[in-house]
Design an enzyme around this catalytic site. Sequence first.
Site, PDB file in Angstrom:
ATOM      1  N   PHE A   1     -36.873  24.976 -10.066  1.00  0.00           N
ATOM      2  CA  PHE A   1     -38.092  25.766 -10.310  1.00  0.00           C
ATOM      3  C   PHE A   1     -39.067  26.071  -9.062  1.00  0.00           C
ATOM      4  O   PHE A   1     -39.915  27.016  -9.101  1.00  0.00           O
ATOM      5  CB  PHE A   1     -38.846  25.276 -11.333  1.00  0.00           C
ATOM      6  CG  PHE A   1     -40.272  24.237 -11.111  1.00  0.00           C
ATOM      7  CD1 PHE A   1     -40.000  23.021 -10.303  1.00  0.00           C
ATOM      8  CD2 PHE A   1     -41.250  24.853 -11.054  1.00  0.00           C
ATOM      9  CE1 PHE A   1     -41.192  22.439 -10.078  1.00  0.00           C
ATOM     10  CE2 PHE A   1     -42.435  24.366 -10.602  1.00  0.00           C
ATOM     11  CZ  PHE A   1     -42.394  23.174 -10.230  1.00  0.00           C
ATOM     12  N   LYS A   2     -38.842  25.348  -8.064  1.00  0.00           N
ATOM     13  CA  LYS A   2     -39.638  25.678  -6.929  1.00  0.00           C
ATOM     14  C   LYS A   2     -39.550  27.259  -6.401  1.00  0.00           C
ATOM     15  O   LYS A   2     -40.162  27.589  -5.903  1.00  0.00           O
ATOM     16  CB  LYS A   2     -39.729  24.689  -5.680  1.00  0.00           C
ATOM     17  CG  LYS A   2     -40.193  23.541  -6.201  1.00  0.00           C
ATOM     18  CD  LYS A   2     -40.260  22.222  -5.210  1.00  0.00           C
ATOM     19  CE  LYS A   2     -41.126  21.246  -5.683  1.00  0.00           C
ATOM     20  NZ  LYS A   2     -40.135  20.449  -6.868  1.00  0.00           N
ATOM     21  N   ASP A   3     -38.390  27.802  -6.629  1.00  0.00           N
ATOM     22  CA  ASP A   3     -38.137  29.150  -6.278  1.00  0.00           C
ATOM     23  C   ASP A   3     -39.046  30.212  -7.045  1.00  0.00           C
ATOM     24  O   ASP A   3     -39.346  31.148  -6.357  1.00  0.00           O
ATOM     25  CB  ASP A   3     -36.615  29.789  -6.705  1.00  0.00           C
ATOM     26  CG  ASP A   3     -35.472  29.133  -5.776  1.00  0.00           C
ATOM     27  OD1 ASP A   3     -35.612  28.803  -4.743  1.00  0.00           O
ATOM     28  OD2 ASP A   3     -34.372  28.848  -6.277  1.00  0.00           O
TER      29      ASP A   3
END
Length: 498
Positions: free
Chosen positions: A111-113
């Site tokens: 999810f850091k993308d």
Amino acid sequence: MQYRSTRGNIKNTLNSAQAVIQGLAPDGGLYVPVAFPHPDVDLAQLSNLSYQELAQVILSWFFDDFTDEQLTTIVNQAYGDQWEDDAIAPVSAQHDGNYYLELFHGPTLAFKDIALQVLPRLMTKAVTLEHVGKDIIILTATSGDTGSASMHGFSDQANTQVIVFYPAGGVSPVQLKQMLSLRGQNLTAIAIEGNFDDAQTKVKEIFNNHDFGHRLAVNGYQFSSANSMNIGRLIPQIVYYFAAYGQLVQRHAITVGDQVNFAVPTGNFGDILAGYYAQQLGLPIKHLICASNKNNVLTDFFKTGTYDRQRPFYLTNAPAMDILVSSNLERLLFDYYQGDADAVTELMDHLTQSGHYTVTAEVHDQLAQTFPAGFATEAEVRAEIKRLYDQTGYLIDPHTAVASHVTHQYQQATNDQTPTVIIATASPAKFPETVLTALNGQAPTTTGLAAIQTLFDQLGQPLSPNVQSLFDQTPRPEQTIATNEMEAKIAQLLKLDD
Ligand SMILES: *Cc1c(COP(=O)(O)O)cnc(C)c1O
């Protein structure tokens, strides 16, 4: 829109572009809006927007130094065809009564993308708007996901360089392969002899070293940070809460105005704080379920009102949540203490000096109303992956399993019938060893890419394009240095004059 530090005088403000470039306030606090926006939110209308359109609207509430046109360019590039799913953040069908919001369809499968495809583009633009005239050096210590996601996001972004330090032997085989394979003139990843905390401590020290900062400046460089304390990372995460709500409205699972719960696998408290901000903006969120692994400092905090980091630190099978100091909690406290920076400073000083702090009974009561909390052990993580897969055929990663376990525990204890969205923060393909162990009851004989292949063979599924691309890359050889060589290494990479 002006920003101030959670620990500073309200009169010391920055605009949004400056806050993005600065990252962390010089007094150690985090930047927050001076006046939280209260836009006229028309949920029915927002529910019809594409992810990119929604992102543009929400970013414009917070980043008004950027023109609409600039924001449009940023979100279209950030959420383009590097994503495997047109919805960017699709909500799954209901599995065992709950929905899963899949935030892992980006280039590094976690999810850091979502935020790290936006932040670099905001930063490059901010540098131009503010006439900084220096190249920005992003210095990052990572235990895995942040390293590859920042490298991917900043790859070949003008006027930026990324230097990532990670613990030698301390990141997963897939994460290592990602970091060593990413190309880009401006990217470096180096292993250090030590654990994540050693890397993090040294990075902070270099960051705050005044002499080194001066040396950078005369060479035309300035440090900034891409960690989740940067407001430019936090705000883009608000978008997927609205996007999830919109998808539920569109498929008639709820009607506009209905309340929903979100369950969030939590580490540094960035993801769940974005949910709280979404609620403050008018999204009808009833509960934000705070899910931890065995490092359950937040579970205890929400249950008792005491935050106590003095406890053993465990390396677990949900490694992105192995954390004892959840930095973004400071922004939540700032709100619950009604913007009282002195009170926040006192709590944070107490944490630094004594390892713990306790909020007032009133604040604790209020927090408990919005944030039910729980945790999952490693065995419970494995059991949850297997249970859900056996019952529904839906496969989740270990971080998502933490939230899924805690959600079921919560629903059984409270009988809360509110529609609930569990946030799925990583692809099961990113943690194949744990997923295979969970499914088969024993550890696989393979690791890394070979384990991914084993997993997909067993599932009888083809690899998705972003997973496939892992196999197509050739990693550079690993460089390992001692922590006391980090500063010299940076000087060498940037070719600094003395
Ligand atoms: C970073 C991360 C988390 C924790 O998110 P925070 O914003 O730090 O609370 C959870 N799951 C995965 C897969 C992550 O990479």
